[in-house]
Design a protein around this motif. Structure first.
Motif, PDB file in Angstrom:
ATOM      1  N   HIS A 221     -25.261  62.559  67.045  1.00  0.00           N
ATOM      2  CA  HIS A 221     -25.928  62.841  68.110  1.00  0.00           C
ATOM      3  C   HIS A 221     -25.228  63.867  69.181  1.00  0.00           C
ATOM      4  O   HIS A 221     -25.956  64.558  69.689  1.00  0.00           O
ATOM      5  N   ALA A 222     -24.128  63.331  69.339  1.00  0.00           N
ATOM      6  CA  ALA A 222     -23.218  64.263  70.375  1.00  0.00           C
ATOM      7  C   ALA A 222     -23.095  65.550  69.977  1.00  0.00           C
ATOM      8  O   ALA A 222     -23.307  66.653  70.894  1.00  0.00           O
ATOM      9  N   ALA A 223     -22.607  65.667  68.695  1.00  0.00           N
ATOM     10  CA  ALA A 223     -22.661  67.158  68.287  1.00  0.00           C
ATOM     11  C   ALA A 223     -24.026  67.967  68.318  1.00  0.00           C
ATOM     12  O   ALA A 223     -23.935  69.129  68.540  1.00  0.00           O
ATOM     13  N   ILE A 224     -25.040  67.423  68.095  1.00  0.00           N
ATOM     14  CA  ILE A 224     -26.337  68.173  68.084  1.00  0.00           C
ATOM     15  C   ILE A 224     -26.825  68.313  69.631  1.00  0.00           C
ATOM     16  O   ILE A 224     -27.299  69.548  69.887  1.00  0.00           O
TER      17      ILE A 224
ATOM     18  N   ALA B  59     -23.452  82.976  58.306  1.00  0.00           N
ATOM     19  CA  ALA B  59     -24.430  84.307  58.076  1.00  0.00           C
ATOM     20  C   ALA B  59     -24.953  84.569  59.546  1.00  0.00           C
ATOM     21  O   ALA B  59     -25.169  85.807  59.850  1.00  0.00           O
ATOM     22  N   GLY B  60     -25.247  83.553  60.399  1.00  0.00           N
ATOM     23  CA  GLY B  60     -25.955  84.021  61.495  1.00  0.00           C
ATOM     24  C   GLY B  60     -24.731  84.375  62.618  1.00  0.00           C
ATOM     25  O   GLY B  60     -25.094  85.415  63.209  1.00  0.00           O
TER      26      GLY B  60
ATOM     27  N   GLY C 279     -30.331  82.258  66.107  1.00  0.00           N
ATOM     28  CA  GLY C 279     -31.166  81.633  65.403  1.00  0.00           C
ATOM     29  C   GLY C 279     -30.554  80.660  64.160  1.00  0.00           C
ATOM     30  O   GLY C 279     -30.666  79.447  64.128  1.00  0.00           O
ATOM     31  N   LEU C 280     -30.155  81.480  63.309  1.00  0.00           N
ATOM     32  CA  LEU C 280     -29.361  80.938  62.248  1.00  0.00           C
ATOM     33  C   LEU C 280     -28.189  80.106  62.464  1.00  0.00           C
ATOM     34  O   LEU C 280     -27.966  79.251  61.904  1.00  0.00           O
ATOM     35  N   MET C 281     -27.387  80.479  63.554  1.00  0.00           N
ATOM     36  CA  MET C 281     -26.413  79.938  64.020  1.00  0.00           C
ATOM     37  C   MET C 281     -26.652  78.446  64.697  1.00  0.00           C
ATOM     38  O   MET C 281     -26.198  77.306  64.401  1.00  0.00           O
ATOM     39  N   LEU C 282     -28.066  78.521  65.426  1.00  0.00           N
ATOM     40  CA  LEU C 282     -28.270  77.166  65.844  1.00  0.00           C
ATOM     41  C   LEU C 282     -28.856  76.209  64.857  1.00  0.00           C
ATOM     42  O   LEU C 282     -28.623  74.943  64.809  1.00  0.00           O
ATOM     43  N   LEU C 283     -29.647  76.721  63.950  1.00  0.00           N
ATOM     44  CA  LEU C 283     -29.842  76.085  62.557  1.00  0.00           C
ATOM     45  C   LEU C 283     -28.776  75.573  61.850  1.00  0.00           C
ATOM     46  O   LEU C 283     -28.673  74.268  61.571  1.00  0.00           O
ATOM     47  N   GLY C 284     -27.773  76.236  61.813  1.00  0.00           N
ATOM     48  CA  GLY C 284     -26.728  75.592  60.926  1.00  0.00           C
ATOM     49  C   GLY C 284     -26.011  74.769  61.718  1.00  0.00           C
ATOM     50  O   GLY C 284     -25.630  73.870  61.086  1.00  0.00           O
TER      51      GLY C 284
ATOM     52  N   LEU D 229     -27.276  72.334  63.737  1.00  0.00           N
ATOM     53  CA  LEU D 229     -28.419  71.379  63.441  1.00  0.00           C
ATOM     54  C   LEU D 229     -28.294  70.781  62.066  1.00  0.00           C
ATOM     55  O   LEU D 229     -27.995  69.497  61.809  1.00  0.00           O
ATOM     56  N   VAL D 230     -28.276  71.506  61.045  1.00  0.00           N
ATOM     57  CA  VAL D 230     -28.117  71.037  59.816  1.00  0.00           C
ATOM     58  C   VAL D 230     -26.824  70.417  59.252  1.00  0.00           C
ATOM     59  O   VAL D 230     -26.842  69.425  58.706  1.00  0.00           O
ATOM     60  N   SER D 231     -25.974  70.836  59.860  1.00  0.00           N
ATOM     61  CA  SER D 231     -24.586  70.203  59.690  1.00  0.00           C
ATOM     62  C   SER D 231     -24.446  68.792  60.014  1.00  0.00           C
ATOM     63  O   SER D 231     -23.631  68.069  59.717  1.00  0.00           O
ATOM     64  N   GLN D 232     -25.146  68.600  61.099  1.00  0.00           N
ATOM     65  CA  GLN D 232     -25.140  67.332  61.677  1.00  0.00           C
ATOM     66  C   GLN D 232     -26.189  66.209  61.084  1.00  0.00           C
ATOM     67  O   GLN D 232     -26.264  65.120  61.698  1.00  0.00           O
TER      68      GLN D 232
END
Length: 293
Positions: free
Chosen positions: A237-240, A131-132, A270-275, A277-280
């Motif tokens: 942790h690495a991914a985040i 969406a982002g 903002g949505l991309m960054l949130l996505g 983080l949420v995925s990890q």
């Protein structure tokens, strides 16, 4: 903690490195620029490799396994870096940083082919990130910027590159793996540069600041930090931490290049960054955090 700090430093270097990559192409073609920076990155590791060898830290080396790992890692790096560098001709450093950062979400999705289990939070994170991406890259008339499209395709190869490094960095010396992948990427970039561009020493000298930063810092230091840290860091942790590259790219683009992000683009970022983080983050942790909020 040490591995996480190494990854954070790599993310900051890469994010700000988008600025150097944009400046460098004022004088050099994308493949000429990549050839120079990856060869310089490889050379910058020679003293460190010599020191490791002198200390006896490279004993009992399986050269065959090292070469088997370095070839696919180097080829994937060449494809991903080429798409990123060419894409920067048509999009902003901020856009390139955020779209490239989608590889953090794509890593677990590609894991499907490796028979990895995909949890609900990954699908949720992917949905938010997509969406982002739509808000950031798709115009009101449903057109997609060519540069953004190249960055998105490149994100797939960055994801494959990360998974391949994760596989081989635990089996061979990370420092040698990093150096060899730079050499392979530099060789392929050189062949393409002399095929479709006109590399000249004078132009390289005009872009020396960008080439030096991209070669020594972005390639020699940051990629090596990634390879060495992934040997010890937890994948989540690495991914985040690596996803913060996108934030540094946006900061660098606005601060050093004078780029502007519309309200729509900022929401998309903002949505991309949130996505990412949420995925990890485990879904149970997300639900528990919501319950306590």
């Amino acid at each position: 903690m040490q591995a996480n700090l190494m990854l954070l430093l790599a993310a900051a270097i890469w994010g700000l490195g988008f600025v150097a990559q944009r400046f460098g192409m004022d004088h050099l073609g994308p493949y000429s620029f990549n050839a120079l920076r990856f060869f310089i990155g490889a050379l910058s590791l020679v003293p460190l490799i010599w020191w490791y060898k002198r200390k006896g830290l490279l004993q009992e080396l399986d050269w065959k396994l090292l070469l088997i790992g370095a070839v696919p890692v180097g080829v994937l790096l060449f494809i991903a870096a080429s798409l990123q560098q060419v894409g920067l001709l048509y999009t902003t450093a901020a856009n390139a940083g955020f779209i490239t950062g989608l590889y953090i979400v794509l890593v677990p999705l590609l894991g499907i082919f490796l028979k990895h289990k995909i949890s609900a939070n990954i699908w949720l994170g992917c949905s938010i990130a997509v969406a982002g991406l739509y808000l950031l890259s798709v115009g009101e008339n449903f057109s997609v910027n060519f540069g953004d499209l190249l960055q998105l395709i490149g994100a797939l190869f960055w994801a494959a590159h990360l998974l391949t490094i994760d596989h081989y960095s635990k089996k061979v010396p990370p420092l040698l793996l990093a150096c060899l992948q730079f050499v392979i990427c530099g060789l392929f970039s050189t062949v393409v540069a002399y095929s479709i561009e006109t590399p000249e020493l004078a132009n390289a000298l005009l872009a020396w600041k960008s080439v030096l930063y991209s070669g020594v810092v972005s390639v020699g230091i940051a990629y090596t930090l990634q390879v060495m840290a992934q040997k010890h860091a937890h994948p989540a942790h690495a991914a985040i931490i690596l996803s913060l590259e996108t934030v540094f790219a946006a900061i660098g683009g606005v601060w050093l290049l004078g780029e502007e992000l519309s309200s729509r683009a900022l929401i998309g970022c903002g949505l991309m960054l949130l996505g990412m983080l949420v995925s990890q983050l485990p879904l149970r942790w997300l639900l528990r955090s919501k319950a306590f909020s």
